[in-house]
Design a protein around this motif. Structure first.
Motif, mmCIF file in Angstrom:
data_model
loop_
_atom_site.group_PDB
_atom_site.id
_atom_site.type_symbol
_atom_site.label_atom_id
_atom_site.label_comp_id
_atom_site.label_asym_id
_atom_site.label_seq_id
_atom_site.Cartn_x
_atom_site.Cartn_y
_atom_site.Cartn_z
ATOM 1 N N CYS A 217 2.176 -11.044 -24.003
ATOM 2 C CA CYS A 217 1.463 -10.360 -22.858
ATOM 3 C C CYS A 217 0.985 -11.925 -21.729
ATOM 4 N N VAL A 218 0.112 -12.624 -21.987
ATOM 5 C CA VAL A 218 0.321 -13.024 -21.354
ATOM 6 C C VAL A 218 1.006 -14.549 -21.140
ATOM 7 N N GLU A 219 1.840 -15.126 -22.032
ATOM 8 C CA GLU A 219 2.847 -15.677 -21.761
ATOM 9 C C GLU A 219 3.245 -15.072 -21.077
ATOM 10 N N LEU A 220 3.896 -13.649 -20.453
ATOM 11 C CA LEU A 220 4.856 -13.148 -20.022
ATOM 12 C C LEU A 220 3.910 -13.565 -17.895
ATOM 13 N N GLN A 221 2.737 -13.386 -18.516
ATOM 14 C CA GLN A 221 2.517 -13.113 -17.182
ATOM 15 C C GLN A 221 2.668 -14.926 -16.568
ATOM 16 N N GLU A 222 2.770 -15.578 -17.679
ATOM 17 C CA GLU A 222 2.640 -16.785 -16.819
ATOM 18 C C GLU A 222 3.837 -17.412 -16.705
ATOM 19 N N ASP B 9 10.921 -6.489 -20.884
ATOM 20 C CA ASP B 9 12.204 -5.212 -21.413
ATOM 21 C C ASP B 9 12.565 -5.527 -23.749
ATOM 22 N N LYS B 10 12.060 -6.820 -23.474
ATOM 23 C CA LYS B 10 13.027 -7.254 -24.255
ATOM 24 C C LYS B 10 11.487 -6.735 -25.971
ATOM 25 N N LEU B 11 9.707 -7.274 -25.164
ATOM 26 C CA LEU B 11 8.431 -7.027 -25.664
ATOM 27 C C LEU B 11 8.198 -5.723 -25.397
ATOM 28 N N ARG B 12 9.014 -4.557 -24.877
ATOM 29 C CA ARG B 12 8.180 -3.067 -24.487
ATOM 30 C C ARG B 12 8.985 -2.938 -26.078
ATOM 31 N N ARG B 13 10.877 -2.700 -26.074
ATOM 32 C CA ARG B 13 11.880 -2.371 -26.786
ATOM 33 C C ARG B 13 11.150 -3.053 -28.479
ATOM 34 N N MET B 14 10.388 -3.672 -28.784
ATOM 35 C CA MET B 14 10.280 -4.180 -29.981
ATOM 36 C C MET B 14 8.901 -3.957 -30.206
ATOM 37 N N SER B 15 7.851 -3.563 -28.829
ATOM 38 C CA SER B 15 6.642 -2.738 -28.327
ATOM 39 C C SER B 15 7.182 -0.865 -29.466
ATOM 40 N N LEU B 16 7.422 -0.461 -28.150
ATOM 41 C CA LEU B 16 7.302 1.059 -29.172
ATOM 42 C C LEU B 16 8.720 1.190 -29.620
ATOM 43 N N SER B 17 9.017 0.403 -31.100
ATOM 44 C CA SER B 17 10.403 0.359 -31.541
ATOM 45 C C SER B 17 9.721 0.878 -33.006
ATOM 46 N N GLY B 18 7.865 0.870 -33.430
ATOM 47 C CA GLY B 18 7.163 1.212 -34.066
ATOM 48 C C GLY B 18 7.530 0.522 -35.090
ATOM 49 N N LYS B 19 8.197 -0.693 -34.880
ATOM 50 C CA LYS B 19 8.512 -2.133 -36.013
ATOM 51 C C LYS B 19 6.389 -2.572 -36.097
ATOM 52 N N LEU C 130 0.273 -1.266 0.737
ATOM 53 C CA LEU C 130 -0.180 -0.492 0.007
ATOM 54 C C LEU C 130 0.428 1.167 -0.087
ATOM 55 N N LEU C 131 2.242 1.728 -0.559
ATOM 56 C CA LEU C 131 2.890 2.029 -0.601
ATOM 57 C C LEU C 131 3.044 2.268 -1.984
ATOM 58 N N ASN C 132 2.812 4.027 -2.343
ATOM 59 C CA ASN C 132 3.415 4.607 -3.916
ATOM 60 C C ASN C 132 4.363 4.092 -4.331
ATOM 61 N N GLU C 133 5.149 4.133 -5.425
ATOM 62 C CA GLU C 133 6.112 4.422 -5.817
ATOM 63 C C GLU C 133 7.748 3.839 -4.908
ATOM 64 N N ARG C 134 7.629 2.960 -4.071
ATOM 65 C CA ARG C 134 8.715 2.301 -3.351
ATOM 66 C C ARG C 134 9.272 1.543 -3.803
ATOM 67 N N TYR C 135 8.653 0.740 -4.762
ATOM 68 C CA TYR C 135 9.934 -0.035 -5.096
ATOM 69 C C TYR C 135 10.141 0.195 -6.800
ATOM 70 N N GLU C 136 11.821 0.346 -6.918
ATOM 71 C CA GLU C 136 11.510 0.160 -9.082
ATOM 72 C C GLU C 136 12.437 -1.038 -9.218
ATOM 73 N N ALA C 137 11.453 -1.715 -10.263
ATOM 74 C CA ALA C 137 11.890 -2.904 -10.271
ATOM 75 C C ALA C 137 13.632 -2.827 -11.426
ATOM 76 N N PHE C 138 14.344 -3.566 -11.517
ATOM 77 C CA PHE C 138 15.439 -3.212 -12.631
ATOM 78 C C PHE C 138 16.075 -4.263 -12.958
ATOM 79 N N ASP C 139 16.743 -4.802 -13.944
ATOM 80 C CA ASP C 139 16.666 -6.211 -14.681
ATOM 81 C C ASP C 139 17.343 -7.486 -13.467
ATOM 82 N N ALA C 140 18.455 -6.980 -12.164
ATOM 83 C CA ALA C 140 18.449 -8.241 -11.487
ATOM 84 C C ALA C 140 18.351 -7.574 -10.344
ATOM 85 N N PHE C 141 17.600 -6.661 -10.035
ATOM 86 C CA PHE C 141 17.774 -5.496 -8.750
ATOM 87 C C PHE C 141 15.797 -5.358 -8.724
#
Length: 168
Positions: free
Chosen positions: A95-100, A74-84, A39-50
């Motif tokens: 995204c469904v597969e990523l959630q799994e 991150d790979k899917l986000r880059r693809m999505s935002l690249s304009g390809k 119940l805290l906003n912006e306490r945690y930031e997600a990075f690749d390894a930590f």
């Protein structure tokens, strides 16, 4: 200060993954889940390894399932935002597969920084919740509805017999 790490269960939702991947949200799905748990906003930031805990100013290194998930998101986000050209339907199914494959738990620091916490007035809290008067005992909470009914029956029976004894 000794760090007390604990595993915190999280639930990454596919809509959070989708919003992040499409660029509609700047919050990583793991961040969203953790901030909702605490119940805290912006306490945690997600990075690749930590995960960075902004309240404790600390990096908390994560396990392999977390790292794999972050890299793939991150790979899917880059693809999505690249304009390809990539269809929203394909992005959604990814995204469904990523959630799994999302981590079911992450490591967080369980130590509390109490320096910024407000001082609690126990008497005021008891008054607010009606606990300042006579309170139930712990044993009362163990009793079932049947136990309470039988206890009430015994009290009523005792009153009846006391009334009969006075008439004699």
């Amino acid at each position: 200060m000794w760090a007390l790490m604990k595993e915190q269960a999280i639930q990454v939702r596919k809509q959070d993954v989708l919003r992040y991947v499409l660029g509609e949200s700047g919050y990583h799905p793991v961040e969203v889940s953790l901030d909702e748990n605490y119940l805290l906003n912006e306490r945690y930031e997600a990075f690749d390894a930590f995960i960075y805990d902004s309240h404790l100013k600390k990096r908390i290194v994560q396990e392999l399932d977390y790292i794999n998930f972050c890299k793939e998101v991150d790979k899917l986000r880059r693809m999505s935002l690249s304009g390809k050209p990539i269809s929203k339907r394909e992005i959604f199914s990814m995204c469904v597969e990523l959630q799994e494959i999302a981590p079911k738990k992450v490591l967080v620091d369980d130590s509390l920084d109490v320096s910024e916490m407000p001082v609690v007035d126990n008497k005021q809290i008891k008054k607010i919740f009606g606990l300042d008067g006579s309170t139930s005992t712990f044993g009362d909470f163990k009793m079932t509805a049947e136990d309470h009914a039988l206890e009430e029956y015994e009290r009523e029976k005792k009153k009846l017999f006391e009334g009969l004894e006075e008439d004699e």
